[in-house]
Write a protein that holds these residues in place. Structure first.
Motif, PDB file in Angstrom:
ATOM      1  N   VAL A  34       0.842  -1.200   0.000  1.00 19.27           N
ATOM      2  CA  VAL A  34       0.000   0.000   0.000  1.00 19.27           C
ATOM      3  C   VAL A  34       0.879   1.252   0.000  1.00 19.27           C
ATOM      4  O   VAL A  34       0.621   2.200  -0.750  1.00 19.27           O
ATOM      5  N   LEU A  35       1.940   1.265   0.802  1.00 13.54           N
ATOM      6  CA  LEU A  35       2.827   2.424   0.855  1.00 13.54           C
ATOM      7  C   LEU A  35       3.518   2.652  -0.490  1.00 13.54           C
ATOM      8  O   LEU A  35       3.598   3.791  -0.968  1.00 13.54           O
ATOM      9  N   ALA A  36       3.970   1.590  -1.137  1.00 13.31           N
ATOM     10  CA  ALA A  36       4.628   1.729  -2.445  1.00 13.31           C
ATOM     11  C   ALA A  36       3.658   2.303  -3.479  1.00 13.31           C
ATOM     12  O   ALA A  36       4.014   3.200  -4.252  1.00 13.31           O
ATOM     13  N   VAL A  37       2.436   1.800  -3.499  1.00 11.75           N
ATOM     14  CA  VAL A  37       1.430   2.314  -4.437  1.00 11.75           C
ATOM     15  C   VAL A  37       1.081   3.755  -4.086  1.00 11.75           C
ATOM     16  O   VAL A  37       0.947   4.603  -4.974  1.00 11.75           O
ATOM     17  N   ALA A  38       0.948   4.046  -2.803  1.00 14.26           N
ATOM     18  CA  ALA A  38       0.623   5.408  -2.367  1.00 14.26           C
ATOM     19  C   ALA A  38       1.713   6.381  -2.810  1.00 14.26           C
ATOM     20  O   ALA A  38       1.405   7.493  -3.269  1.00 14.26           O
ATOM     21  N   GLU A  39       2.967   5.985  -2.700  1.00 14.80           N
ATOM     22  CA  GLU A  39       4.063   6.847  -3.156  1.00 14.80           C
ATOM     23  C   GLU A  39       3.915   7.168  -4.640  1.00 14.80           C
ATOM     24  O   GLU A  39       4.067   8.314  -5.054  1.00 14.80           O
TER      25      GLU A  39
ATOM     26  N   ALA B 159       8.259  17.128  -4.699  1.00 14.88           N
ATOM     27  CA  ALA B 159       7.570  15.987  -4.098  1.00 14.88           C
ATOM     28  C   ALA B 159       6.111  16.347  -3.865  1.00 14.88           C
ATOM     29  O   ALA B 159       5.760  16.867  -2.812  1.00 14.88           O
ATOM     30  N   ARG B 160       5.292  16.050  -4.842  1.00 11.79           N
ATOM     31  CA  ARG B 160       3.876  16.385  -4.699  1.00 11.79           C
ATOM     32  C   ARG B 160       3.331  15.741  -3.438  1.00 11.79           C
ATOM     33  O   ARG B 160       3.604  14.609  -3.141  1.00 11.79           O
ATOM     34  N   GLY B 161       2.559  16.489  -2.711  1.00 10.98           N
ATOM     35  CA  GLY B 161       1.971  15.985  -1.471  1.00 10.98           C
ATOM     36  C   GLY B 161       2.753  16.366  -0.230  1.00 10.98           C
ATOM     37  O   GLY B 161       2.208  16.352   0.864  1.00 10.98           O
ATOM     38  N   LEU B 162       4.033  16.699  -0.382  1.00 12.45           N
ATOM     39  CA  LEU B 162       4.833  17.038   0.791  1.00 12.45           C
ATOM     40  C   LEU B 162       4.350  18.328   1.444  1.00 12.45           C
ATOM     41  O   LEU B 162       4.253  18.407   2.663  1.00 12.45           O
ATOM     42  N   ALA B 163       4.025  19.330   0.646  1.00 15.28           N
ATOM     43  CA  ALA B 163       3.548  20.591   1.228  1.00 15.28           C
ATOM     44  C   ALA B 163       2.287  20.364   2.048  1.00 15.28           C
ATOM     45  O   ALA B 163       2.138  20.915   3.140  1.00 15.28           O
ATOM     46  N   VAL B 164       1.392  19.531   1.542  1.00 18.02           N
ATOM     47  CA  VAL B 164       0.165  19.243   2.291  1.00 18.02           C
ATOM     48  C   VAL B 164       0.501  18.451   3.554  1.00 18.02           C
ATOM     49  O   VAL B 164      -0.073  18.694   4.612  1.00 18.02           O
ATOM     50  N   ALA B 165       1.471  17.536   3.464  1.00 15.30           N
ATOM     51  CA  ALA B 165       1.868  16.765   4.648  1.00 15.30           C
ATOM     52  C   ALA B 165       2.445  17.677   5.729  1.00 15.30           C
ATOM     53  O   ALA B 165       2.309  17.401   6.917  1.00 15.30           O
TER      54      ALA B 165
ATOM     55  N   VAL C  59       0.674   9.463  -5.116  1.00 14.84           N
ATOM     56  CA  VAL C  59       0.880  10.830  -4.631  1.00 14.84           C
ATOM     57  C   VAL C  59       1.838  11.565  -5.568  1.00 14.84           C
ATOM     58  O   VAL C  59       1.639  12.746  -5.865  1.00 14.84           O
ATOM     59  N   ALA C  60       2.857  10.861  -6.060  1.00 16.49           N
ATOM     60  CA  ALA C  60       3.784  11.490  -7.018  1.00 16.49           C
ATOM     61  C   ALA C  60       3.041  11.906  -8.285  1.00 16.49           C
ATOM     62  O   ALA C  60       3.310  12.962  -8.859  1.00 16.49           O
ATOM     63  N   ALA C  61       2.091  11.113  -8.709  1.00 23.27           N
ATOM     64  CA  ALA C  61       1.347  11.403  -9.941  1.00 23.27           C
ATOM     65  C   ALA C  61       0.219  12.402  -9.735  1.00 23.27           C
ATOM     66  O   ALA C  61      -0.007  13.270 -10.585  1.00 23.27           O
ATOM     67  N   TYR C  62      -0.495  12.304  -8.616  1.00 19.60           N
ATOM     68  CA  TYR C  62      -1.713  13.099  -8.429  1.00 19.60           C
ATOM     69  C   TYR C  62      -1.677  14.061  -7.247  1.00 19.60           C
ATOM     70  O   TYR C  62      -2.663  14.747  -6.973  1.00 19.60           O
ATOM     71  N   GLY C  63      -0.589  14.082  -6.510  1.00 24.12           N
ATOM     72  CA  GLY C  63      -0.488  14.976  -5.365  1.00 24.12           C
ATOM     73  C   GLY C  63      -1.265  14.466  -4.167  1.00 24.12           C
ATOM     74  O   GLY C  63      -1.653  13.298  -4.097  1.00 24.12           O
ATOM     75  N   ALA C  64      -1.496  15.368  -3.238  1.00 26.78           N
ATOM     76  CA  ALA C  64      -2.132  15.019  -1.968  1.00 26.78           C
ATOM     77  C   ALA C  64      -3.556  14.516  -2.135  1.00 26.78           C
ATOM     78  O   ALA C  64      -4.080  13.832  -1.255  1.00 26.78           O
ATOM     79  N   GLY C  65      -4.184  14.813  -3.269  1.00 26.27           N
ATOM     80  CA  GLY C  65      -5.555  14.374  -3.502  1.00 26.27           C
ATOM     81  C   GLY C  65      -5.664  12.987  -4.101  1.00 26.27           C
ATOM     82  O   GLY C  65      -6.754  12.575  -4.517  1.00 26.27           O
TER      83      GLY C  65
ATOM     84  N   GLN D  67      -3.712  12.482   6.200  1.00 25.96           N
ATOM     85  CA  GLN D  67      -2.481  13.042   6.768  1.00 25.96           C
ATOM     86  C   GLN D  67      -1.502  11.922   7.119  1.00 25.96           C
ATOM     87  O   GLN D  67      -0.310  12.024   6.848  1.00 25.96           O
ATOM     88  N   ALA D  68      -1.982  10.852   7.723  1.00 23.54           N
ATOM     89  CA  ALA D  68      -1.112   9.727   8.083  1.00 23.54           C
ATOM     90  C   ALA D  68      -0.487   9.109   6.836  1.00 23.54           C
ATOM     91  O   ALA D  68       0.701   8.756   6.835  1.00 23.54           O
ATOM     92  N   LEU D  69      -1.260   8.994   5.774  1.00 20.98           N
ATOM     93  CA  LEU D  69      -0.747   8.460   4.517  1.00 20.98           C
ATOM     94  C   LEU D  69       0.316   9.393   3.940  1.00 20.98           C
ATOM     95  O   LEU D  69       1.408   8.951   3.547  1.00 20.98           O
ATOM     96  N   LEU D  70       0.030  10.692   3.892  1.00 23.07           N
ATOM     97  CA  LEU D  70       0.988  11.655   3.345  1.00 23.07           C
ATOM     98  C   LEU D  70       2.269  11.696   4.166  1.00 23.07           C
ATOM     99  O   LEU D  70       3.366  11.819   3.616  1.00 23.07           O
TER     100      LEU D  70
END
Length: 189
Positions: A16-21, A100-106, A24-30, A55-58
């Motif tokens: 799940v973490l590998a897919v989430a990475e 790193a898309r999603g990092l700012a939201v994290a 998130v890289a492709a679509y950002g925090a959303g 938030q926990a995922l990001l």
């Protein structure tokens, strides 16, 4: 993740973490949690069990990047000009946030959290950046009263404001340099 979890639970977490990475890289925090579950081959309940909030995922997706930024802060602490060291580290944080898309939201403060330090990404960066900032303040090159939390909030705002520009990195760098010009003379309330 606790070591005492079953082997299949550890495998599911890693998958799940590998897919989430990737998502998130492709679509950002959303990035869609349901899509992450589908691609990982698990149910959405499994994703939510491992990552109860977005938030926990990001934060999990951003963990390696945050660790690298913390290491960079430690490496720069006590080297050369304190203001230059701080600005070099902050420039790295800006660059990571843009790339790193999603990092700012994290890193952003969530009003639903009971305390901003509930955000482990921001708390780790604050702890790592405090010696750099303290040294710059003691050297008189950064105004009293500036906090690492202030600087992270500024960087998050810049990263989020520039993410849809044709060249977000260049625009973020420009806005950051503009903001830096005001660090030494912070207006009084």
């Amino acid at each position: 993740m606790p070591e005492q979890q079953r082997a299949d639970a550890r495998r599911n977490y890693a998958r799940v973490l590998a897919v989430a990475e990737e998502q998130v890289a492709a679509y950002g925090a959303g990035a869609s949690l349901e899509q992450i579950a589908r691609i990982a081959g698990v149910g959405s309940a499994t994703v939510r069990r491992h990552f109860p909030t977005r938030q926990a995922l990001l934060e999990a997706v951003s963990r390696k990047r945050i660790e690298a930024l913390c290491t960079r802060a430690h490496d720069l602490t006590g080297t050369g000009d304190s203001r230059s060291a701080l600005l070099e580290w902050l420039t790295d944080v800006v660059a990571y946030c843009v790339r790193a898309r999603g990092l700012a939201v994290a890193l952003s403060y969530d009003a639903a959290m009971s305390h901003p330090h509930d955000n482990t990404c921001s708390a780790a960066l604050e702890e790592a950046g405090n010696p750099l900032l303290r040294s710059a303040i003691e050297g008189g090159t950064v105004a009293e009263g500036v906090t690492v939390a202030d600087l992270i909030a500024l960087i998050v705002g810049i990263a989020l404001a520039t993410e849809h520009y044709p060249d977000p990195a260049a625009q973020a760098e420009r806005l950051f340099r503009l903001a830096v010009a005001g660090l030494q003379e912070m207006p009084r309330n």
